[in-house]
Design a protein around this motif. Structure first.
Motif, mmCIF file in Angstrom:
data_model
loop_
_atom_site.group_PDB
_atom_site.id
_atom_site.type_symbol
_atom_site.label_atom_id
_atom_site.label_comp_id
_atom_site.label_asym_id
_atom_site.label_seq_id
_atom_site.Cartn_x
_atom_site.Cartn_y
_atom_site.Cartn_z
ATOM 1 N N ASN A 1 0.771 -0.954 -0.243
ATOM 2 C CA ASN A 1 -0.064 0.012 0.067
ATOM 3 C C ASN A 1 1.261 1.184 0.147
ATOM 4 N N ARG A 2 1.985 1.190 0.571
ATOM 5 C CA ARG A 2 2.778 2.454 0.945
ATOM 6 C C ARG A 2 4.235 2.857 -0.260
ATOM 7 N N ASP B 1 10.773 11.483 -1.706
ATOM 8 C CA ASP B 1 10.191 11.405 -1.719
ATOM 9 C C ASP B 1 8.831 10.131 -1.914
ATOM 10 N N GLN B 2 7.498 10.692 -1.766
ATOM 11 C CA GLN B 2 6.337 9.687 -1.227
ATOM 12 C C GLN B 2 5.712 9.169 -2.517
ATOM 13 N N PRO B 3 5.898 8.765 -3.605
ATOM 14 C CA PRO B 3 5.212 8.770 -4.490
ATOM 15 C C PRO B 3 3.774 8.498 -4.159
ATOM 16 N N GLU B 4 2.737 8.989 -4.724
ATOM 17 C CA GLU B 4 1.224 8.778 -5.105
ATOM 18 C C GLU B 4 0.975 8.072 -6.287
ATOM 19 N N LEU B 5 1.119 7.089 -6.027
ATOM 20 C CA LEU B 5 1.089 6.370 -7.501
ATOM 21 C C LEU B 5 -0.420 5.642 -8.118
ATOM 22 N N ASP B 6 -0.346 5.293 -8.948
ATOM 23 C CA ASP B 6 -1.904 4.672 -9.150
ATOM 24 C C ASP B 6 -2.033 3.679 -10.055
ATOM 25 N N THR C 1 7.975 -0.690 6.615
ATOM 26 C CA THR C 1 7.493 0.643 6.049
ATOM 27 C C THR C 1 6.259 1.409 7.305
ATOM 28 N N HIS D 1 -0.018 -2.333 -6.640
ATOM 29 C CA HIS D 1 0.860 -0.941 -6.079
ATOM 30 C C HIS D 1 2.407 -1.749 -6.550
ATOM 31 N N TRP E 1 7.380 3.126 -11.524
ATOM 32 C CA TRP E 1 7.562 4.247 -11.357
ATOM 33 C C TRP E 1 9.645 4.364 -11.317
#
Length: 135
Positions: A15-16, A35-40, A121, A68, A75
């Motif tokens: 999830n993270r 960084d903590q990118p929000e991914l789709d 995490t 995920h 990424w």
């Protein structure tokens, strides 16, 4: 485990995802958050090998978590190919790490300095650094 100075660390679970950098010494890492990118997570074919009925009923497979992991790999692949990442360690729970490996680009494989199959995490950066140093 040796983590070169300025190497990046991808810390991932189902999830993270956060990206860290070692500002310390190779055998005494000091980590800072980059960084903590929000991914789709859209690659649901990621878990195709886990889609048997028994696993789905027992909850042993979560396709969202596998997707995920695939999104994180995509990424990281883009950053490796563009040259934004030159040295990378991946830390992920065993299931996510296994899924991520299936999606590694050859350029990402080239810059890997190590992998650790452990869930960290939710841990503070000092504890993550300690896990790396002791691996």
């Amino acid at each position: 485990m040796k983590l070169p100075h300025n190497a990046h660390v991808a810390v991932v679970d189902g999830n993270r995802f956060m990206l860290l950098r070692n500002t310390g010494k190779p055998f005494e890492p000091t980590l800072e958050k980059v960084d903590q990118p929000e991914l789709d997570p859209s690659n649901f074919s990621a878990g195709v090998r886990h889609q048997d009925d028994a696993s789905q009923r027992s909850g042993a497979t979560d396709l969202n978590e596998l997707a995920h992991g695939a999104a994180v790999s995509e990424w990281l692949n883009a950053k490796a190919v563009s040259g934004d990442l030159t040295q990378l360690m991946v830390m992920a729970d065993p299931k996510t790490l296994g899924e991520m490996r299936r999606h590694y680009h050859s350029e990402l494989e080239r810059i890997l300095v190590g992998e650790i199959d452990k869930t960290v995490t939710g841990e503070p950066l000092e504890k993550i650094a300690k896990v790396i140093a002791e691996s």
